[in-house]
Design an enzyme around this catalytic site. Structure first.
Site, PDB file in Angstrom:
ATOM      1  CE  LYS A 179      -1.544   3.032   2.404  1.00 37.08           C
ATOM      2  NZ  LYS A 179      -1.512   4.302   1.669  1.00 37.08           N
ATOM      3  CD  GLU A 254      13.387   0.014   8.969  1.00 39.51           C
ATOM      4  OE1 GLU A 254      14.010   1.038   9.312  1.00 39.51           O
ATOM      5  OE2 GLU A 254      13.848  -1.126   9.138  1.00 39.51           O
ATOM      6  CB  CYS A 288      13.714   8.316   7.927  1.00 38.36           C
ATOM      7  SG  CYS A 288      14.638   7.125   6.952  1.00 38.36           S
ATOM      8  CD  GLU A 388      10.976  12.363  10.921  1.00 40.92           C
ATOM      9  OE1 GLU A 388       9.752  12.156  11.066  1.00 40.92           O
ATOM     10  OE2 GLU A 388      11.740  11.525  10.425  1.00 40.92           O
TER      11      GLU A 388
HETATM   12  P1  NAP Z   1       2.932   8.380   7.342  1.00 42.13           P
HETATM   13  O1  NAP Z   1       2.004   9.526   7.318  1.00 42.13           O
HETATM   14  O2  NAP Z   1       3.072   7.614   8.588  1.00 42.13           O
HETATM   15  O3  NAP Z   1       2.461   7.438   6.148  1.00 42.13           O
HETATM   16  C1  NAP Z   1       3.159   6.271   5.807  1.00 42.13           C
HETATM   17  C2  NAP Z   1       2.218   5.307   5.124  1.00 42.13           C
HETATM   18  O4  NAP Z   1       1.199   4.928   6.047  1.00 42.13           O
HETATM   19  C3  NAP Z   1       1.492   5.891   3.918  1.00 42.13           C
HETATM   20  O5  NAP Z   1       1.294   4.888   2.951  1.00 42.13           O
HETATM   21  C4  NAP Z   1       0.164   6.303   4.513  1.00 42.13           C
HETATM   22  O6  NAP Z   1      -0.866   6.361   3.566  1.00 42.13           O
HETATM   23  C5  NAP Z   1      -0.069   5.173   5.480  1.00 42.13           C
HETATM   24  N1  NAP Z   1      -1.007   5.467   6.556  1.00 42.13           N
HETATM   25  C6  NAP Z   1      -1.294   6.663   7.117  1.00 42.13           C
HETATM   26  N2  NAP Z   1      -2.211   6.492   8.100  1.00 42.13           N
HETATM   27  C7  NAP Z   1      -2.510   5.170   8.136  1.00 42.13           C
HETATM   28  C8  NAP Z   1      -3.396   4.377   8.930  1.00 42.13           C
HETATM   29  N3  NAP Z   1      -4.147   4.908   9.887  1.00 42.13           N
HETATM   30  N4  NAP Z   1      -3.449   3.058   8.678  1.00 42.13           N
HETATM   31  C9  NAP Z   1      -2.677   2.490   7.706  1.00 42.13           C
HETATM   32  N5  NAP Z   1      -1.831   3.200   6.931  1.00 42.13           N
HETATM   33  C10 NAP Z   1      -1.746   4.519   7.155  1.00 42.13           C
HETATM   34  O7  NAP Z   1       4.397   8.809   6.907  1.00 42.13           O
HETATM   35  P2  NAP Z   1       4.844   9.676   5.666  1.00 42.13           P
HETATM   36  O8  NAP Z   1       4.512  11.101   5.944  1.00 42.13           O
HETATM   37  O9  NAP Z   1       4.325   9.074   4.397  1.00 42.13           O
HETATM   38  O10 NAP Z   1       6.424   9.455   5.647  1.00 42.13           O
HETATM   39  C11 NAP Z   1       7.304  10.207   6.371  1.00 42.13           C
HETATM   40  C12 NAP Z   1       7.717   9.477   7.633  1.00 42.13           C
HETATM   41  O11 NAP Z   1       8.303   8.239   7.284  1.00 42.13           O
HETATM   42  C13 NAP Z   1       8.780  10.222   8.412  1.00 42.13           C
HETATM   43  O12 NAP Z   1       8.492  10.156   9.778  1.00 42.13           O
HETATM   44  C14 NAP Z   1      10.054   9.448   8.088  1.00 42.13           C
HETATM   45  O13 NAP Z   1      11.060   9.560   9.056  1.00 42.13           O
HETATM   46  C15 NAP Z   1       9.530   8.063   7.984  1.00 42.13           C
HETATM   47  N6  NAP Z   1      10.453   7.227   7.203  1.00 42.13           N
HETATM   48  C16 NAP Z   1      11.190   6.300   7.875  1.00 42.13           C
HETATM   49  C17 NAP Z   1      12.102   5.514   7.168  1.00 42.13           C
HETATM   50  C18 NAP Z   1      12.924   4.476   7.880  1.00 42.13           C
HETATM   51  O14 NAP Z   1      13.515   3.629   7.199  1.00 42.13           O
HETATM   52  N7  NAP Z   1      13.008   4.485   9.196  1.00 42.13           N
HETATM   53  C19 NAP Z   1      12.258   5.693   5.801  1.00 42.13           C
HETATM   54  C20 NAP Z   1      11.484   6.649   5.149  1.00 42.13           C
HETATM   55  C21 NAP Z   1      10.573   7.409   5.875  1.00 42.13           C
HETATM   56  P3  NAP Z   1      -1.335   7.756   2.894  1.00 42.13           P
HETATM   57  O15 NAP Z   1      -0.095   8.533   2.599  1.00 42.13           O
HETATM   58  O16 NAP Z   1      -2.047   7.302   1.689  1.00 42.13           O
HETATM   59  O17 NAP Z   1      -2.192   8.427   3.905  1.00 42.13           O
END
Ligand code: NAP
Length: 487
Positions: A179, A254, A288, A388
């Site tokens: 997804k 992650e 990240c 962050e």
């Molecule tokens: P996010 O808002 O948590 O979203 C990540 C994924 O989860 C997206 O596909 C999102 O879908 C989905 N999602 C959101 N709410 C959900 C729910 N209630 N149930 C199931 N899925 C849900 O994060 P982001 O803004 O896309 O990404 C940035 C974050 O990712 C930062 O905090 C970054 O540090 C972290 N990150 C970590 C790593 C690592 O390896 N540690 C690598 C890259 C990024 P939608 O977007 O369609 O809502």
């Protein structure tokens, strides 16, 4: 751009077929460099997710029987197909995510290299033969694929984050439901095109877009999903962990980071500045493992700040398709507002803006650009000390002693990546040991290597991606006590 259109699918990929959501509803997708609509994807929900779990489960029953060599060959084909289409996939990535084309090409290439790595790892999933305490017995441990994998991925690395999950899942013999984020779904859906083109059996890779919460609800609570791998924010990760508890799945998380970057008084200053630029501004600070906090020893603070600011001013902001660009847009308006909030808060608390500090007004376009920003005199009461940043904002703090800076660096809920620069060998080991982080860069700013385990501790996550550990997340150990072997 014509070639990238081939990979841009406005449909979900379930069990080898492309289709719309049952409701026929869709979600618009925009180019963050100019705010223009570039297409739509289906807004699927619980019903379609249940269908896809069923298909993935059926596909798993056959796929688990393939040999390791067959799966290694599949991964090699995926790798080759991706590299043959690197330019088209990179263009699609830049179109929806905004990063400079050179960074997009690098993301496609690293994604492919994860597949090659796991093609090699697939053939090294060894078991154990354990000496039995009783005669006439052999104790054996074998590794088996865990089952259907659900992979939820973010928008900042929309192609490579999928590779880190699909690669080991296929190597292990699992089927996968991906997804991707609704902000960058096309790079995710492109995996369906690639799977189709190399002739992957139906249902082994499935890509679903739509209502994140509804899809997540089914994936976390469905008994047939045996593994959830999530990359994204700590906030959503915690919710998914809670929801998965009822079905006791294997979980990888992650999550977010708050990386410190420490420059000791014995560092090579030029190399530290070069590393600092790389560790802060890649993907416009939306990584990240991007530096969130720079700690610089008081004796070299002014020199570092001056050189770092000079280098920051050389960065070029603009549309990722323009050749001389180093900084693309932020992902959306919310990200711009958050960046503004960090700058205003720092100003009120005594921070000094040395360059940047506001949205960047591009001459022709109206995208979500923000100026690369350096803030001196940062203090720990400022918002970005705990949160962050995810924007091209570099706060620089001053420190006096090693013990003090280790305490400051560890004073966070997160524990993903940390960096430090020193030319003292003893300090390299001492500080590496003392930092509570999953990944440490010592005189090195580019950490991601397919050969090494990527992942955090504390609120930054659970489990590792890549390295020899990466495949374990997709395997179960099975112990067999074989008795009755006496003559
Ligand atoms: P996010 O808002 O948590 O979203 C990540 C994924 O989860 C997206 O596909 C999102 O879908 C989905 N999602 C959101 N709410 C959900 C729910 N209630 N149930 C199931 N899925 C849900 O994060 P982001 O803004 O896309 O990404 C940035 C974050 O990712 C930062 O905090 C970054 O540090 C972290 N990150 C970590 C790593 C690592 O390896 N540690 C690598 C890259 C990024 P939608 O977007 O369609 O809502």
């Amino acid at each position: 751009m014509a070639a990238s259109q081939y990979f841009k699918r406005e449909a979900i990929f379930l069990n080898g077929s492309w289709r719309q959501a049952n409701s026929n509803k869709s979600i618009d997708v925009f180019n963050p460099a100019n705010g223009q609509k570039i297409g739509y994807v289906p807004n699927a929900g619980e019903e379609e997710t249940r269908e896809v779990v069923k298909a993935a489960k059926l596909a798993f029953e056959d796929f688990r029987k393939t040999t390791a060599l067959e799966r290694a060959n599949i991964l090699r084909k995926l790798h080759d197909e991706i590299m043959q289409n690197q330019e088209a996939l990179a263009e699609l990535l830049t179109l929806e995510q905004g990063k400079p084309l050179a960074e997009a090409r690098a993301e496609i290439s690293i994604a492919a290299s994860y597949l090659l790595w796991f093609a090699e790892e697939a053939r090294r999933v060894f078991g154990d033969l354990i000496p039995s305490p009783h005669s006439g017995q052999k104790l054996m441990v074998s590794k088996q694929p865990i089952g259907v994998v659900a992979a939820i991925t973010p928008w900042n690395f929309p192609f490579s984050m999928i590779a880190r999950k699909v690669g080991p899942a296929i190597a292990a013999g699992c089927s996968v439901i991906v997804k991707p984020s609704e902000l960058t779904p096309f790079s995710g859906l492109a995996w369906g095109v690639i799977a189709e083109d190399i002739g992957l059996p139906n249902g082994v890779i499935n890509i679903i877009t739509g209502e994140a919460e509804a899809i997540g609800h089914v994936l976390t609570r469905h008994l047939d999903v045996r593994k959830l791998t999530f990359t994204g924010s700590t906030r959503v990760g915690k919710q998914l962990l809670e929801k998965s508890a009822s079905t006791v799945k294997k979980i990888s998380m992650e999550l977010g980071g708050n990386a410190p970057f420490i420059v000791f008084e014995d560092a090579d200053l030029d190399k530290a500045v070069e590393g600092a630029i790389a560790a802060k501004y890649r993907n416009s600070g939306q990584t990240c493992i991007c530096t969130n906090r720079f700690y610089v020893h008081a004796s070299i603070y002014d020199d570092f700040v001056e050189n770092f600011t000079k280098e920051t001013k050389k960065l070029k902001v603009g549309n990722g398709f323009d050749l001389d660009i180093t900084q693309g847009p932020l992902i959306n308006e919310v990200a711009i507002e958050k960046a503004k909030r960090f700058v205003e808060d720092a100003k009120q608390k005594g921070g000094v803006i040395l360059t940047g500090g506001k949205p960047y007004l591009h001459s022709l376009e109206t995208g979500y650009f923000f100026e690369p920003t350096v803030i001196a005199n940062a203090t720990k009461d400022m918002l970005f000390s705990k949160e962050e940043i995810f924007a091209p904002i570099a706060p620089i703090y001053k420190f006096e002693s090693e013990a003090e800076v280790i305490a400051l660096a560890n004073d966070t809920d997160y524990g993903l990546a940390a960096y430090f620069y020193t030319q003292n060998l003893g300090r390299s080991f001492r500080v590496s040991d003392a930092l509570d982080y999953g990944m440490i860069g010592v005189n090195a700013a580019m950490l991601t290597k397919v050969e090494a385990p990527f992942g955090g501790v504390k609120a930054s996550g659970l489990g590792k991606e890549g390295g020899s550990q990466g495949i374990d997340e997709y395997l179960e150990s099975k112990y067999i006590c074989l008795g009755g072997l006496e003559a």
